[in-house]
Design an enzyme around this catalytic site. Structure first.
Site, short mmCIF file in Angstrom:
data_model
loop_
_atom_site.label_atom_id
_atom_site.label_comp_id
_atom_site.label_asym_id
_atom_site.label_seq_id
_atom_site.Cartn_x
_atom_site.Cartn_y
_atom_site.Cartn_z
N PRO A 2 -1.33 13.97 -4.26
CA PRO A 2 -2.36 14.90 -4.72
C PRO A 2 -2.05 16.36 -4.42
O PRO A 2 -1.85 16.74 -3.27
CB PRO A 2 -3.61 14.45 -3.94
CG PRO A 2 -3.26 13.13 -3.35
CD PRO A 2 -1.79 13.10 -3.19
N GLU A 3 -1.98 17.15 -5.47
CA GLU A 3 -1.88 18.60 -5.36
C GLU A 3 -3.18 19.14 -5.97
O GLU A 3 -4.12 18.38 -6.17
CB GLU A 3 -0.63 19.13 -6.09
CG GLU A 3 0.66 18.50 -5.55
CD GLU A 3 1.92 18.95 -6.25
OE1 GLU A 3 1.95 20.09 -6.74
OE2 GLU A 3 2.87 18.16 -6.33
N HIS A 94 -5.68 -1.07 3.32
CA HIS A 94 -5.45 0.33 3.70
C HIS A 94 -6.71 1.19 3.67
O HIS A 94 -6.62 2.41 3.75
CB HIS A 94 -4.36 0.94 2.81
CG HIS A 94 -3.03 0.27 2.96
ND1 HIS A 94 -2.25 -0.11 1.88
CD2 HIS A 94 -2.37 -0.13 4.06
CE1 HIS A 94 -1.16 -0.70 2.33
NE2 HIS A 94 -1.20 -0.73 3.64
N ARG A 112 -0.20 5.53 4.23
CA ARG A 112 0.71 6.02 5.29
C ARG A 112 0.00 6.67 6.47
O ARG A 112 0.67 7.11 7.40
CB ARG A 112 1.70 7.01 4.68
CG ARG A 112 2.68 6.31 3.79
CD ARG A 112 3.68 7.25 3.18
NE ARG A 112 4.13 6.70 1.91
CZ ARG A 112 4.81 7.35 0.99
NH1 ARG A 112 5.15 8.60 1.20
NH2 ARG A 112 5.16 6.77 -0.12
#
Length: 275
Positions: A2-3, A94, A112
DNA sequence: CGCACCGCCTGGACGC
DNA sequence: TGCGTCCAGGCGGTGC
């Protein structure tokens, strides 16, 4: 990953479901402790309970949930974070935490565990936001500003565009695409960027970010990025250099190199060093 | 101060 | 098949 366009897409999608909602519970799941440091689950249950979310905004790549008692939650998705509303807390492996609202549960997945979900007490300052430069889509990000910001800097223009204290919102994909569109070599020293080049950088960056926003961002082959509705973004089909061996618009060879440990894609034919 | 570098994490791709 | 190795990456901290 995501930007600006991806974060903005998610914020727009979840905003209607969180605005005005009262927090009625909070639950941490396995692996979520590092995301909320230095607070614990018990801390957050107590601090968040009964507060109302009064605004939701994107600041660069950060997301701010403004709460009714002037405290806030500042979140960053980093590479693999995902936010979405559901009827109940997701038992996905997750899913790191659930924020229980009156009408839905905000789930926060992060494979992560690089992402953050930080509680910010009233009147305190958040370090990550303090040194943020102007938002890439704002009027403050213009060629006059950029020329001044780059003056006397020795690092590469690529490193400067990735530097959130210079301009907020660009990440690797859109920094690569911007430099290709502006026909500027990523290793060009920042201080060599004149008014003409700065204008190209600013206008192409804004055009590319706005287009990507229309396409709900970029989802790569790995399908890591999904928006709050579980959909991928379609700007992938418009990329010219990132992850490519030939440019989309003209089939020019694309090379990759490392700058500051990151993989950078560019077209040597269209982006000449010293040009 | 500017800048380069490292650590944080995990799953997927790859070679043997 | 199963193991080891490498890669992706934004940001905060460190040290020069």
């Amino acid at each position: 990953m995501p930007e600006l366009p991806e974060v903005e897409t998610i914020v727009r999608q979840i905003r209607p479901g969180v605005l005005g909602q009262r927090i009625v519970g909070f639950s941490l799941r396995a692996g979520g402790e590092s995301l909320v440091k230095p607070y614990s689950e018990e801390d957050l249950k107590r601090l968040l309970f009964d507060k109302t979310i009064i605004s939701l905004s994107r600041i660069g790549k950060f997301i701010r949930f403004q709460l009714s008692d002037n405290s806030a939650i500042i979140s960053h998705l980093r590479m693999t974070g995902r936010l979405y509303l559901a009827e109940r807390i997701d038992d996905h492996k997750h899913n790191r935490l659930g924020l229980f609202l009156e009408d839905a549960v905000l789930n926060f997945l992060d494979t992560r565990r690089f992402a953050t979900f930080h509680y910010l007490p009233s009147k305190s300052l958040y370090k990550g936001l303090l040194n943020l430069g102007p938002d890439a889509l704002s009027d403050e990000f213009n060629s006059d500003y950029l020329v001044k910001a780059l003056a006397n800097r020795t690092k590469s223009i690529y490193a400067s565009l990735m530097d959130q204290s210079i301009v907020a919102g660009l990440g690797n994909i859109y920094a690569n695409e911007t430099l290709y569109a502006a026909r500027i070599h990523p290793l060009q020293p920042s201080r060599g960027i004149d008014e003409t080049k700065a204008k190209k950088i600013v206008s192409h960056a804004k055009r590319i970010l706005n287009e990507a926003l229309e396409f709900r961002g970029t989802t790569l082959i790995d399908r890591t990025y999904l928006d709050a509705e579980g959909e991928g973004g379609n700007y992938f089909n418009r990329l010219n250099v990132y992850g490519k061996s030939k440019t989309l618009d003209g089939n020019n060879p694309v090379e990759k190199t490392k700058i500051g440990g990151r993989t950078v894609y560019f077209s040597p034919k269209k982006q000449m060093l010293g040009d």
